[in-house]
Design an enzyme around this catalytic site. Structure first.
Site, PDB file in Angstrom:
ATOM      1  N   LYS A 292       0.833  -1.213   0.000  1.00 12.69           N
ATOM      2  CA  LYS A 292       0.000   0.000   0.000  1.00 12.69           C
ATOM      3  C   LYS A 292       0.868   1.264   0.000  1.00 12.69           C
ATOM      4  O   LYS A 292       0.617   2.196  -0.758  1.00 12.69           O
ATOM      5  CB  LYS A 292      -0.925   0.024   1.232  1.00 12.69           C
ATOM      6  CG  LYS A 292      -1.863  -1.178   1.322  1.00 12.69           C
ATOM      7  CD  LYS A 292      -2.811  -1.083   2.517  1.00 12.69           C
ATOM      8  CE  LYS A 292      -2.141  -1.097   3.872  1.00 12.69           C
ATOM      9  NZ  LYS A 292      -1.489  -2.379   4.220  1.00 12.69           N
TER      10      LYS A 292
ATOM     11  N   ARG B 296      -9.712   0.338   8.787  1.00 16.14           N
ATOM     12  CA  ARG B 296      -9.123  -0.957   9.125  1.00 16.14           C
ATOM     13  C   ARG B 296     -10.183  -1.942   9.610  1.00 16.14           C
ATOM     14  O   ARG B 296      -9.887  -3.102   9.831  1.00 16.14           O
ATOM     15  CB  ARG B 296      -8.176  -0.690  10.263  1.00 16.14           C
ATOM     16  CG  ARG B 296      -6.748  -1.109  10.380  1.00 16.14           C
ATOM     17  CD  ARG B 296      -5.873  -1.302   9.259  1.00 16.14           C
ATOM     18  NE  ARG B 296      -4.570  -1.759   9.679  1.00 16.14           N
ATOM     19  CZ  ARG B 296      -3.439  -1.114   9.445  1.00 16.14           C
ATOM     20  NH1 ARG B 296      -3.429   0.027   8.811  1.00 16.14           N
ATOM     21  NH2 ARG B 296      -2.296  -1.644   9.827  1.00 16.14           N
TER      22      ARG B 296
ATOM     23  N   ARG C  32      11.662  -5.483   4.777  1.00 16.04           N
ATOM     24  CA  ARG C  32      11.245  -4.091   4.570  1.00 16.04           C
ATOM     25  C   ARG C  32      12.030  -3.114   5.448  1.00 16.04           C
ATOM     26  O   ARG C  32      12.291  -3.373   6.611  1.00 16.04           O
ATOM     27  CB  ARG C  32       9.754  -3.951   4.908  1.00 16.04           C
ATOM     28  CG  ARG C  32       9.283  -2.503   4.929  1.00 16.04           C
ATOM     29  CD  ARG C  32       7.813  -2.370   4.770  1.00 16.04           C
ATOM     30  NE  ARG C  32       7.070  -2.814   5.932  1.00 16.04           N
ATOM     31  CZ  ARG C  32       5.733  -2.842   5.965  1.00 16.04           C
ATOM     32  NH1 ARG C  32       5.027  -2.473   4.914  1.00 16.04           N
ATOM     33  NH2 ARG C  32       5.108  -3.254   7.040  1.00 16.04           N
TER      34      ARG C  32
ATOM     35  N   ARG D  95      11.043  -0.993  10.977  1.00 16.87           N
ATOM     36  CA  ARG D  95       9.973  -0.690  11.939  1.00 16.87           C
ATOM     37  C   ARG D  95       9.970  -1.691  13.073  1.00 16.87           C
ATOM     38  O   ARG D  95      10.189  -2.878  12.859  1.00 16.87           O
ATOM     39  CB  ARG D  95       8.619  -0.754  11.217  1.00 16.87           C
ATOM     40  CG  ARG D  95       8.279   0.513  10.493  1.00 16.87           C
ATOM     41  CD  ARG D  95       7.078   0.360   9.606  1.00 16.87           C
ATOM     42  NE  ARG D  95       5.948  -0.321  10.223  1.00 16.87           N
ATOM     43  CZ  ARG D  95       4.771  -0.485   9.634  1.00 16.87           C
ATOM     44  NH1 ARG D  95       4.574   0.000   8.419  1.00 16.87           N
ATOM     45  NH2 ARG D  95       3.789  -1.125  10.243  1.00 16.87           N
TER      46      ARG D  95
ATOM     47  N   ARG E 190      -0.442  -9.277  13.197  1.00 17.94           N
ATOM     48  CA  ARG E 190      -0.997  -8.259  12.281  1.00 17.94           C
ATOM     49  C   ARG E 190      -1.742  -8.930  11.127  1.00 17.94           C
ATOM     50  O   ARG E 190      -2.778  -8.429  10.670  1.00 17.94           O
ATOM     51  CB  ARG E 190       0.117  -7.350  11.756  1.00 17.94           C
ATOM     52  CG  ARG E 190       0.584  -6.360  12.827  1.00 17.94           C
ATOM     53  CD  ARG E 190       1.954  -5.786  12.529  1.00 17.94           C
ATOM     54  NE  ARG E 190       1.987  -4.984  11.338  1.00 17.94           N
ATOM     55  CZ  ARG E 190       3.098  -4.761  10.621  1.00 17.94           C
ATOM     56  NH1 ARG E 190       4.246  -5.301  10.991  1.00 17.94           N
ATOM     57  NH2 ARG E 190       3.047  -4.016   9.558  1.00 17.94           N
TER      58      ARG E 190
HETATM   59  P1  AMP Z   1       0.576   0.393   9.155  1.00 14.03           P
HETATM   60  O1  AMP Z   1       1.695   1.362   9.035  1.00 14.03           O
HETATM   61  O2  AMP Z   1      -0.622   0.767   8.333  1.00 14.03           O
HETATM   62  O3  AMP Z   1       1.009  -1.036   8.927  1.00 14.03           O
HETATM   63  O4  AMP Z   1       0.072   0.452  10.687  1.00 14.03           O
HETATM   64  C1  AMP Z   1       0.927   0.108  11.739  1.00 14.03           C
HETATM   65  C2  AMP Z   1       0.109  -0.050  13.019  1.00 14.03           C
HETATM   66  O5  AMP Z   1      -0.532   1.183  13.339  1.00 14.03           O
HETATM   67  C3  AMP Z   1      -1.011  -1.085  12.945  1.00 14.03           C
HETATM   68  O6  AMP Z   1      -0.560  -2.405  13.220  1.00 14.03           O
HETATM   69  C4  AMP Z   1      -1.966  -0.565  14.027  1.00 14.03           C
HETATM   70  O7  AMP Z   1      -1.477  -0.866  15.320  1.00 14.03           O
HETATM   71  C5  AMP Z   1      -1.843   0.948  13.841  1.00 14.03           C
HETATM   72  N1  AMP Z   1      -2.824   1.498  12.872  1.00 14.03           N
HETATM   73  C6  AMP Z   1      -2.552   2.110  11.687  1.00 14.03           C
HETATM   74  N2  AMP Z   1      -3.695   2.503  11.080  1.00 14.03           N
HETATM   75  C7  AMP Z   1      -4.714   2.105  11.894  1.00 14.03           C
HETATM   76  C8  AMP Z   1      -6.130   2.200  11.817  1.00 14.03           C
HETATM   77  N3  AMP Z   1      -6.757   2.762  10.765  1.00 14.03           N
HETATM   78  N4  AMP Z   1      -6.850   1.690  12.849  1.00 14.03           N
HETATM   79  C9  AMP Z   1      -6.256   1.123  13.914  1.00 14.03           C
HETATM   80  N5  AMP Z   1      -4.937   0.985  14.041  1.00 14.03           N
HETATM   81  C10 AMP Z   1      -4.151   1.474  13.045  1.00 14.03           C
END
Ligand code: AMP
Length: 217
Positions: free
Chosen positions: A14, A89, A128, A161, A172
């Site tokens: 994404k 999400r 990554r 990360r 996840r």
């Molecule tokens: P990402 O960078 O999108 O993979 O998000 C990393 C982490 O941030 C996720 O595993 C969640 O803990 C949190 N997170 C990001 N976006 C959301 C969302 N829309 N709702 C809830 N948690 C989120």
């Protein structure tokens, strides 16, 4: 205001697709994950609330997410074109987004589901690396920065990360299946879902641009 949504498992690409689309279309990228990581770094109340959830690979509570998205949209230009990455999400967040869009006179035009096999996603995540400053995404297996540890785009620090480790990734992916995958039916029902075969970076971009009716060159 118009918006598109990028859906997909962690590691589906994404963030990379968002970077590519930014080059091709004048579109503002809203990554809730990037916003939360920035809030943690800055030590804000949102960051303090989000940290423990993110470390475990759990979703941050919906009210926190809605607040940061609403603030971001309200601060922007009402004519802007937005691309959500990592939001919504779950179905509740999708409903909250529909309400917010109705209030702001906006419309979600397309929802792209980036589909990639689970083994590919796991391999991508372990390799990554991301830029701490601008969020650009790299991969040790084929998409390294030109200089080790330094972002090609902005010169920021390229790092791994904290949640890109094996244990958190497994959780996840489970959270994705349980909470986020049902969004496919939600948006299919509204006639907005486009499935994208996201194995190859260039082809992913081309498929999305074709749906948006924009040529890639
Ligand atoms: P990402 O960078 O999108 O993979 O998000 C990393 C982490 O941030 C996720 O595993 C969640 O803990 C949190 N997170 C990001 N976006 C959301 C969302 N829309 N709702 C809830 N948690 C989120």
């Amino acid at each position: 205001m118009k918006a598109i949504i990028l859906l997909g498992a962690p590691g589906a690409g994404k963030g990379t697709a968002a970077e590519d689309l930014k080059q091709q279309v004048g579109i503002a990228h809203i990554s809730t994950g990037d916003m939360l990581r920035e809030a943690i770094r800055a030590g804000t109340p949102v960051g303090r609330e989000a940290k423990a959830y993110m470390e475990k690979g759990e979703l941050v509570p919906d009210d926190v997410i809605l607040r940061i998205v609403r603030d971001r949209l309200q601060a922007g230009n009402p004519d802007s074109y937005y691309m959500f990455d990592g939001f919504p999400r779950n179905v509740h967040q999708a409903e909250l987004l529909d309400d917010l869009m109705a209030k702001l006179g906006g419309e979600i035009t397309h929802v792209f589901m980036l589909e990639v096999a689970r083994e590919v996603v796991i391999r991508r995540i372990s390799n990554r690396r991301v830029c701490r400053q601008c969020g650009a995404v790299y991969n040790l297996n084929g998409m390294r920065p030109k200089v080790d540890g330094v972002c090609d785009v902005c010169g920021g620090e390229v790092y791994q990360r904290a949640d890109d480790n094996e244990t958190t990734v497994a959780n996840r992916l489970d959270v994705f299946q349980r909470e986020t995958a049902p969004l496919m039916a939600y948006y299919e029902g509204k006639g907005k879902l486009m499935r994208i075969d996201a194995l190859d970076r260039k082809e992913t971009e081309e498929q999305i641009l074709r749906h948006l009716d924009i040529d890639s060159q």
